[in-house]
Design a protein around this motif. Structure first.
Motif, PDB file in Angstrom:
ATOM      1  N   GLU A  73       0.813  -1.215   0.000  1.00  0.00           N
ATOM      2  CA  GLU A  73       0.000   0.000   0.000  1.00  0.00           C
ATOM      3  C   GLU A  73       0.850   1.270   0.000  1.00  0.00           C
ATOM      4  O   GLU A  73       1.929   1.317   0.582  1.00  0.00           O
ATOM      5  N   VAL A  74       0.312   2.276  -0.652  1.00  0.00           N
ATOM      6  CA  VAL A  74       0.917   3.614  -0.620  1.00  0.00           C
ATOM      7  C   VAL A  74       0.698   4.205   0.771  1.00  0.00           C
ATOM      8  O   VAL A  74      -0.383   4.032   1.356  1.00  0.00           O
ATOM      9  N   PRO A  75       1.700   4.889   1.352  1.00  0.00           N
ATOM     10  CA  PRO A  75       1.502   5.521   2.665  1.00  0.00           C
ATOM     11  C   PRO A  75       0.249   6.389   2.675  1.00  0.00           C
ATOM     12  O   PRO A  75       0.035   7.200   1.767  1.00  0.00           O
ATOM     13  N   SER A  76      -0.562   6.221   3.686  1.00  0.00           N
ATOM     14  CA  SER A  76      -1.864   6.889   3.741  1.00  0.00           C
ATOM     15  C   SER A  76      -1.750   8.407   3.710  1.00  0.00           C
ATOM     16  O   SER A  76      -2.643   9.091   3.203  1.00  0.00           O
ATOM     17  N   ILE A  77      -0.643   8.948   4.217  1.00  0.00           N
ATOM     18  CA  ILE A  77      -0.491  10.401   4.250  1.00  0.00           C
ATOM     19  C   ILE A  77      -0.533  10.990   2.850  1.00  0.00           C
ATOM     20  O   ILE A  77      -1.046  12.101   2.632  1.00  0.00           O
ATOM     21  N   LEU A  78      -0.035  10.224   1.846  1.00  0.00           N
ATOM     22  CA  LEU A  78      -0.017  10.723   0.475  1.00  0.00           C
ATOM     23  C   LEU A  78      -1.408  10.740  -0.151  1.00  0.00           C
ATOM     24  O   LEU A  78      -1.621  11.376  -1.187  1.00  0.00           O
ATOM     25  N   LEU A  79      -2.327  10.048   0.462  1.00  0.00           N
ATOM     26  CA  LEU A  79      -3.704  10.017  -0.031  1.00  0.00           C
ATOM     27  C   LEU A  79      -4.614  10.947   0.766  1.00  0.00           C
ATOM     28  O   LEU A  79      -5.816  11.023   0.500  1.00  0.00           O
ATOM     29  N   SER A  80      -4.017  11.669   1.712  1.00  0.00           N
ATOM     30  CA  SER A  80      -4.825  12.484   2.635  1.00  0.00           C
ATOM     31  C   SER A  80      -5.359  13.757   2.009  1.00  0.00           C
ATOM     32  O   SER A  80      -6.344  14.321   2.483  1.00  0.00           O
ATOM     33  N   GLY A  81      -4.678  14.267   0.975  1.00  0.00           N
ATOM     34  CA  GLY A  81      -5.102  15.533   0.382  1.00  0.00           C
ATOM     35  C   GLY A  81      -4.684  16.741   1.190  1.00  0.00           C
ATOM     36  O   GLY A  81      -5.120  17.867   0.902  1.00  0.00           O
ATOM     37  N   ASP A  82      -3.820  16.552   2.184  1.00  0.00           N
ATOM     38  CA  ASP A  82      -3.355  17.660   3.035  1.00  0.00           C
ATOM     39  C   ASP A  82      -1.942  18.058   2.604  1.00  0.00           C
ATOM     40  O   ASP A  82      -0.965  17.390   2.980  1.00  0.00           O
ATOM     41  N   PRO A  83      -1.786  19.132   1.822  1.00  0.00           N
ATOM     42  CA  PRO A  83      -0.477  19.506   1.275  1.00  0.00           C
ATOM     43  C   PRO A  83       0.595  19.729   2.337  1.00  0.00           C
ATOM     44  O   PRO A  83       1.751  19.336   2.141  1.00  0.00           O
ATOM     45  N   LYS A  84       0.241  20.356   3.454  1.00  0.00           N
ATOM     46  CA  LYS A  84       1.228  20.647   4.488  1.00  0.00           C
ATOM     47  C   LYS A  84       1.752  19.373   5.128  1.00  0.00           C
ATOM     48  O   LYS A  84       2.951  19.215   5.361  1.00  0.00           O
ATOM     49  N   LYS A  85       0.843  18.447   5.420  1.00  0.00           N
ATOM     50  CA  LYS A  85       1.263  17.184   6.026  1.00  0.00           C
ATOM     51  C   LYS A  85       2.098  16.360   5.050  1.00  0.00           C
ATOM     52  O   LYS A  85       3.066  15.714   5.434  1.00  0.00           O
ATOM     53  N   ILE A  86       1.700  16.396   3.780  1.00  0.00           N
ATOM     54  CA  ILE A  86       2.454  15.662   2.762  1.00  0.00           C
ATOM     55  C   ILE A  86       3.855  16.242   2.607  1.00  0.00           C
ATOM     56  O   ILE A  86       4.842  15.507   2.530  1.00  0.00           O
ATOM     57  N   GLU A  87       3.949  17.560   2.593  1.00  0.00           N
ATOM     58  CA  GLU A  87       5.257  18.213   2.469  1.00  0.00           C
ATOM     59  C   GLU A  87       6.152  17.860   3.651  1.00  0.00           C
ATOM     60  O   GLU A  87       7.345  17.587   3.491  1.00  0.00           O
ATOM     61  N   GLN A  88       5.584  17.867   4.855  1.00  0.00           N
ATOM     62  CA  GLN A  88       6.351  17.519   6.045  1.00  0.00           C
ATOM     63  C   GLN A  88       6.806  16.065   5.993  1.00  0.00           C
ATOM     64  O   GLN A  88       7.952  15.742   6.314  1.00  0.00           O
ATOM     65  N   TRP A  89       5.924  15.172   5.551  1.00  0.00           N
ATOM     66  CA  TRP A  89       6.269  13.751   5.444  1.00  0.00           C
ATOM     67  C   TRP A  89       7.414  13.562   4.450  1.00  0.00           C
ATOM     68  O   TRP A  89       8.362  12.819   4.726  1.00  0.00           O
ATOM     69  N   ARG A  90       7.337  14.244   3.324  1.00  0.00           N
ATOM     70  CA  ARG A  90       8.384  14.109   2.316  1.00  0.00           C
ATOM     71  C   ARG A  90       9.724  14.620   2.841  1.00  0.00           C
ATOM     72  O   ARG A  90      10.774  14.017   2.576  1.00  0.00           O
ATOM     73  N   TYR A  91       9.688  15.717   3.568  1.00  0.00           N
ATOM     74  CA  TYR A  91      10.922  16.250   4.143  1.00  0.00           C
ATOM     75  C   TYR A  91      11.520  15.250   5.136  1.00  0.00           C
ATOM     76  O   TYR A  91      12.735  14.974   5.101  1.00  0.00           O
ATOM     77  N   GLU A  92      10.687  14.699   5.991  1.00  0.00           N
ATOM     78  CA  GLU A  92      11.172  13.731   6.979  1.00  0.00           C
ATOM     79  C   GLU A  92      11.745  12.489   6.309  1.00  0.00           C
ATOM     80  O   GLU A  92      12.772  11.950   6.742  1.00  0.00           O
ATOM     81  N   GLN A  93      11.086  12.032   5.254  1.00  0.00           N
ATOM     82  CA  GLN A  93      11.581  10.881   4.517  1.00  0.00           C
ATOM     83  C   GLN A  93      12.911  11.185   3.834  1.00  0.00           C
ATOM     84  O   GLN A  93      13.809  10.335   3.786  1.00  0.00           O
ATOM     85  N   ALA A  94      13.030  12.405   3.291  1.00  0.00           N
ATOM     86  CA  ALA A  94      14.277  12.800   2.638  1.00  0.00           C
ATOM     87  C   ALA A  94      15.422  12.828   3.639  1.00  0.00           C
ATOM     88  O   ALA A  94      16.530  12.356   3.351  1.00  0.00           O
ATOM     89  N   VAL A  95      15.160  13.372   4.821  1.00  0.00           N
ATOM     90  CA  VAL A  95      16.195  13.418   5.865  1.00  0.00           C
ATOM     91  C   VAL A  95      16.586  12.006   6.281  1.00  0.00           C
ATOM     92  O   VAL A  95      17.780  11.684   6.404  1.00  0.00           O
TER      93      VAL A  95
END
Length: 223
Positions: A190-212
């Motif tokens: 499954e794709v991480p649920s955060i990416l399906l949330s439609g919340d741009p700020k949360k998605i951006e934060q998740w991507r930053y954390e994953q990148a780090v």
């Protein structure tokens, strides 16, 4: 941007600039790439551009005279922001160098062959020496293609979505985060649920954390 390349094997560079993003950049009129056969400035009718090393040793060296004539001829037509020599002992190429070079108007790239070029050309003409890694290729053409591709794709207007380049690996000294596309569930993966949330700020934060996290794990030297 215009990029001129001096090479003894121009044929090696035909394909890299004739397809995909590099072709699009040229079609849009945002990038010109011109490859010049060094042998047109050869020292004799046989097209000689190399000779034996002074002091002996295996391997030929690209001669001063043809390279000097080629560079000076091209310089008579335009001023270059950098004259670049592709060499294993140059500065290691990275995204920051690509970003800087993408802002220039005219670049001249020299592709070495054999044991390299006469040191006097490096001393009197070359302004930037670039390596793409700690290994040796048969010539500088493939390395030049790598550098020019990295530069060309980030010229404003080349990519359909310019934010794509801004989120590439290494732009912020971070590796890019993982990416997913359809379907959302494939074989139970499954794709991480955060990416399906439609919340741009949360998605951006998740991507930053994953990148780090990915950078810490795979390339701690970047932090």
């Amino acid at each position: 941007m215009r990029i001129d390349i001096i090479s003894v094997l121009p044929e090696l560079l035909e394909s890299p600039f004739s397809h995909s993003i590099m072709k699009r950049a040229q079609t849009k009129g945002l990038l010109e790439v011109h490859v010049h056969q060094l042998r047109q400035w050869a020292v004799n009718e046989y097209g000689q551009v190399d000779d034996y090393q002074y002091g002996g040793g295996a391997g030929m060296v690209m001669m001063c005279e043809p390279l000097a004539k080629a560079i000076e001829h091209l310089q008579s037509e335009r001023k270059y922001d950098e004259i670049i020599y592709m060499t294993p002992d140059g500065k290691r190429f990275d995204q920051q160098i690509a970003n800087r070079l993408s802002l220039y108007e005219n670049l001249l790239v020299i592709c070495g062959h054999y044991k390299g070029i006469d040191e006097r050309i490096r001393q009197h003409f070359v302004t930037l020496e670039i390596s793409i890694g700690d290994y040796v290729l048969s010539g500088g053409e493939l390395a030049a293609a790598v550098v020019i591709d990295a530069i060309g794709r980030i010229i404003p207007g080349v990519l359909n979505d310019e934010t794509s380049a801004l989120t590439d690996s290494f732009q912020d000294n971070l590796l890019a985060p993982p990416v997913y596309t359809r379907p959302a569930n494939f074989r139970g993966w499954e794709v991480p649920s955060i990416l399906l949330s439609g919340d741009p700020k949360k998605i951006e934060q998740w991507r930053y954390e994953q990148a780090v996290a990915r950078t810490t794990e795979r390339r701690p030297d970047l932090e």
